[in-house]
Design a protein around this motif. Structure first.
Motif, PDB file in Angstrom:
ATOM      1  N   ARG A  47     -13.959   9.747  29.141  1.00  0.00           N
ATOM      2  CA  ARG A  47     -13.833   9.193  27.786  1.00  0.00           C
ATOM      3  C   ARG A  47     -14.111   7.699  27.741  1.00  0.00           C
ATOM      4  O   ARG A  47     -14.545   7.185  26.722  1.00  0.00           O
ATOM      5  CB  ARG A  47     -12.427   9.458  27.228  1.00  0.00           C
TER       6      ARG A  47
ATOM      7  N   TRP B  15     -18.101   7.434  27.561  1.00  0.00           N
ATOM      8  CA  TRP B  15     -18.759   7.963  26.366  1.00  0.00           C
ATOM      9  C   TRP B  15     -17.727   8.698  25.525  1.00  0.00           C
ATOM     10  O   TRP B  15     -16.655   9.046  26.007  1.00  0.00           O
ATOM     11  CB  TRP B  15     -19.924   8.870  26.743  1.00  0.00           C
ATOM     12  N   ASN B  16     -18.037   8.912  24.280  1.00  0.00           N
ATOM     13  CA  ASN B  16     -17.145   9.673  23.403  1.00  0.00           C
ATOM     14  C   ASN B  16     -17.552  11.141  23.492  1.00  0.00           C
ATOM     15  O   ASN B  16     -18.618  11.515  23.021  1.00  0.00           O
ATOM     16  CB  ASN B  16     -17.261   9.170  21.964  1.00  0.00           C
TER      17      ASN B  16
ATOM     18  N   TYR C 287     -17.427  18.979  21.028  1.00  0.00           N
ATOM     19  CA  TYR C 287     -16.345  18.731  20.073  1.00  0.00           C
ATOM     20  C   TYR C 287     -15.406  19.927  20.034  1.00  0.00           C
ATOM     21  O   TYR C 287     -14.187  19.779  20.097  1.00  0.00           O
ATOM     22  CB  TYR C 287     -16.918  18.452  18.677  1.00  0.00           C
TER      23      TYR C 287
ATOM     24  N   ASP D 273     -16.446  13.671  21.958  1.00  0.00           N
ATOM     25  CA  ASP D 273     -16.336  14.416  20.709  1.00  0.00           C
ATOM     26  C   ASP D 273     -17.390  14.025  19.676  1.00  0.00           C
ATOM     27  O   ASP D 273     -17.836  14.861  18.900  1.00  0.00           O
ATOM     28  CB  ASP D 273     -14.947  14.222  20.087  1.00  0.00           C
ATOM     29  N   TYR D 274     -17.753  12.759  19.645  1.00  0.00           N
ATOM     30  CA  TYR D 274     -18.643  12.266  18.592  1.00  0.00           C
ATOM     31  C   TYR D 274     -19.779  11.431  19.172  1.00  0.00           C
ATOM     32  O   TYR D 274     -19.627  10.800  20.206  1.00  0.00           O
ATOM     33  CB  TYR D 274     -17.871  11.372  17.605  1.00  0.00           C
ATOM     34  N   SER D 275     -20.896  11.430  18.459  1.00  0.00           N
ATOM     35  CA  SER D 275     -21.986  10.511  18.768  1.00  0.00           C
ATOM     36  C   SER D 275     -22.217   9.637  17.548  1.00  0.00           C
ATOM     37  O   SER D 275     -21.993  10.066  16.413  1.00  0.00           O
ATOM     38  CB  SER D 275     -23.262  11.270  19.132  1.00  0.00           C
TER      39      SER D 275
END
Length: 184
Positions: free
Chosen positions: A35, A38-39, A118, A41-43
């Protein structure tokens, strides 16, 4: 039926049953472990467009919607307001557009759900429904059974009394090492 045969049969069948769930948990776990990099869950999608310069004025929602159509990924309009800095802030589905009519620059930022990640991350964190929490709890119980039954499947030098004992102890030492030295 002896106890080893019973454990072997249930260990095998429950192991097959949980394989799909464990693979999804493993992929999600790798994503969630990173985490900070990078995320998972979301871009973030950013796009800038250049429009004609105009005098500062109050824009109607219809005018703003026409501006939004000029983006490569036209966002869905929610509402907007004119800020004190003479820019128009447009709230769109999953993001925002900032439009400066004095220089004609419009900047959009959208936060989009990553396909697959996600949803499997939500499963991994049991953040979906109470029903899934129960499924995750049953999975945990099955994992405990598979782990403990696996300890007693083999006998001899590869069993729990020799090689298996040392590997099991090593399996406890690794997380304990990180608990003691890396978690404050």
């Amino acid at each position: 039926m002896n106890i080893r045969r019973f454990l072997r049969n249930w260990h095998r069948d429950l192991g097959y049953f949980i394989t799909g769930i464990l693979l999804i948990y493993a992929v999600s776990g790798i994503a969630l472990n990173h985490r900070k990099d990078w995320n998972p869950d979301y871009s973030v999608v950013s796009e800038s467009i250049q429009l004609e310069k105009g005098e500062w004025k109050t824009y109607s929602s219809d005018e703003i919607k026409q501006i939004l159509l000029k983006f490569e990924i036209p966002p869905v309009y929610k509402k907007h307001f004119n800020s004190d800095q003479q820019v128009v802030k447009v709230f769109v589905e999953n993001g925002m557009v900032i439009f400066d009519p004095n220089d004609g620059q419009a900047q959009m930022e959208l936060l989009l759900k990553r396909p697959v990640f996600y949803h499997i991350n939500k499963l991994h964190m049991a953040a979906t429904s109470k029903a899934w929490v129960w499924v995750a709890d049953v999975l945990a119980v099955i994992l405990i059974f598979v782990a403990l039954s696996g300890l007693f499947l083999l006998k001899g030098r590869n069993g729990l009394t020799e090689r298996g004992l040392w590997l099991t102890l090593l399996g406890f030492i690794v997380p304990l090492f990180f608990l003691v030295f890396y978690i404050s």
